[in-house]
Design an enzyme around this catalytic site. Structure first.
Site, PDB file in Angstrom:
ATOM      1  N   CYS A  38       0.805  -1.223   0.000  1.00 13.88           N
ATOM      2  CA  CYS A  38       0.000   0.000   0.000  1.00 13.88           C
ATOM      3  C   CYS A  38       0.844   1.282   0.000  1.00 13.88           C
ATOM      4  O   CYS A  38       1.437   1.604  -1.020  1.00 13.88           O
ATOM      5  CB  CYS A  38      -0.961  -0.062   1.179  1.00 13.88           C
ATOM      6  SG  CYS A  38      -2.524   0.755   0.885  1.00 13.88           S
TER       7      CYS A  38
ATOM      8  N   HIS B 202      -3.863  -5.821   2.787  1.00 14.61           N
ATOM      9  CA  HIS B 202      -3.572  -5.870   4.216  1.00 14.61           C
ATOM     10  C   HIS B 202      -4.129  -7.184   4.718  1.00 14.61           C
ATOM     11  O   HIS B 202      -4.695  -7.966   3.979  1.00 14.61           O
ATOM     12  CB  HIS B 202      -4.233  -4.698   4.932  1.00 14.61           C
ATOM     13  CG  HIS B 202      -3.680  -3.380   4.491  1.00 14.61           C
ATOM     14  ND1 HIS B 202      -2.443  -2.932   4.882  1.00 14.61           N
ATOM     15  CD2 HIS B 202      -4.181  -2.439   3.672  1.00 14.61           C
ATOM     16  CE1 HIS B 202      -2.221  -1.747   4.336  1.00 14.61           C
ATOM     17  NE2 HIS B 202      -3.251  -1.428   3.579  1.00 14.61           N
TER      18      HIS B 202
HETATM   19  N1  GLN Z   1      -2.543   6.560   2.165  1.00 10.18           N
HETATM   20  C1  GLN Z   1      -2.526   5.672   1.046  1.00 10.18           C
HETATM   21  C2  GLN Z   1      -3.857   5.596   0.340  1.00 10.18           C
HETATM   22  O1  GLN Z   1      -4.873   5.914   0.922  1.00 10.18           O
HETATM   23  C3  GLN Z   1      -2.066   4.314   1.472  1.00 10.18           C
HETATM   24  C4  GLN Z   1      -3.067   3.624   2.343  1.00 10.18           C
HETATM   25  C5  GLN Z   1      -2.553   2.409   3.004  1.00 10.18           C
HETATM   26  O2  GLN Z   1      -1.341   2.177   3.112  1.00 10.18           O
HETATM   27  N2  GLN Z   1      -3.461   1.611   3.500  1.00 10.18           N
HETATM   28  O3  GLN Z   1      -3.918   5.188  -0.805  1.00 10.18           O
END
Ligand code: GLN
Length: 234
Positions: free
Chosen positions: A95, A194
């Site tokens: 991510c 995740h």
């Molecule tokens: N902030 C980033 C997004 O919203 C990554 C989010 C995350 O790592 N879950 O795309």
């Protein structure tokens, strides 16, 4: 022989939302079954990434706020990280970490957050929307299915030399448009999953460990480790 692997946990004190650190626990779990001693250390702000110390790197996800902080600091590690990647260093990036390996990420507020451009993807922002929910993809090389949970604002588009980690069976994936999810570049595996990704997808943990072992001990035989049976957890 005493087999050892040392993992760099990039910005583990800042980018660790949604329990991404679980990926390191899973690597430890399978490493033990492979008779490998696995250690890890956090490499964070104002520290150098001493690439020769590490056999694997893990880079977790995070909120836009932390990503801005990491984006500034990681420019000082750009050269060492790029060297590690170009020399077939195995890495898992999730991510926010995935986004920062690429060219840039446009945050939910419209700010352009620089990546290190080690991988050729870029990430745009959605208008008032996030991709949230369960996701299933299929990796075309191995036929393996990966299961996880995605939650991201960013829409990532892959560049030349990258291939997706998988094709979306259900869920959104990189951008909700082209059915791709994640990226593979050399020995770098990126994903929006995740959950953490390796907990539900042990085959991927095994693949990363074998890549790291074969790179560190090129003359050794890893038949025994290759035979490690991974039981599906979904
Ligand atoms: N902030 C980033 C997004 O919203 C990554 C989010 C995350 O790592 N879950 O795309």
């Amino acid at each position: 022989m005493n087999l050892k692997l040392n993992v760099a946990h990039l910005y583990g004190d800042l980018l660790n939302t949604y329990g991404d650190i679980g990926n390191i626990l899973v690597l430890e779990y399978y490493a033990k079954q492979m008779n490998v001693e696995l250690t890890s250390e956090i490499v964070s702000l104002d520290q150098q990434f001493e690439e020769s110390k590490f056999d694997l790197a893990f880079f977790g996800g995070g909120q836009d706020y932390e990503q801005v902080i990491v984006s500034k600091d990681i420019q000082n590690k750009k050269e060492a990280l790029t060297f590690f990647i170009e020399n077939d260093g195995p890495m898992l990036a999730i991510c926010g970490g995935y986004q920062l390996l690429g060219e840039y990420y446009i945050s939910a507020k419209g700010e352009k957050i620089a990546g290190i451009n080690a991988l050729p993807h870029y990430t745009k922002s959605q208008d008032n929307n996030r991709f949230i929910g369960d996701i299933i993809i299929k990796n075309s090389e191995t036929g393996q299915e990966y299961h996880g949970f995605e939650n991201h604002n960013g829409m990532t588009f892959l560049g030349n030399g990258e291939r997706p980690l998988g094709t979306v069976i259900s869920g959104h994936g990189n951008n909700g448009e082209d059915k791709s999810e994640g990226a593979i570049y050399k020995n770098v595996f990126c994903s929006y999953f995740h959950g953490p990704i390796l907990a539900r997808n042990g085959e991927l943990a095994k693949r990363l460990l074998l890549l790291a072992l074969k790179r560190k001990y090129p003359t050794s035989d890893f038949t025994q480790q290759e035979q490690l049976e991974i039981k599906p957890t979904y």
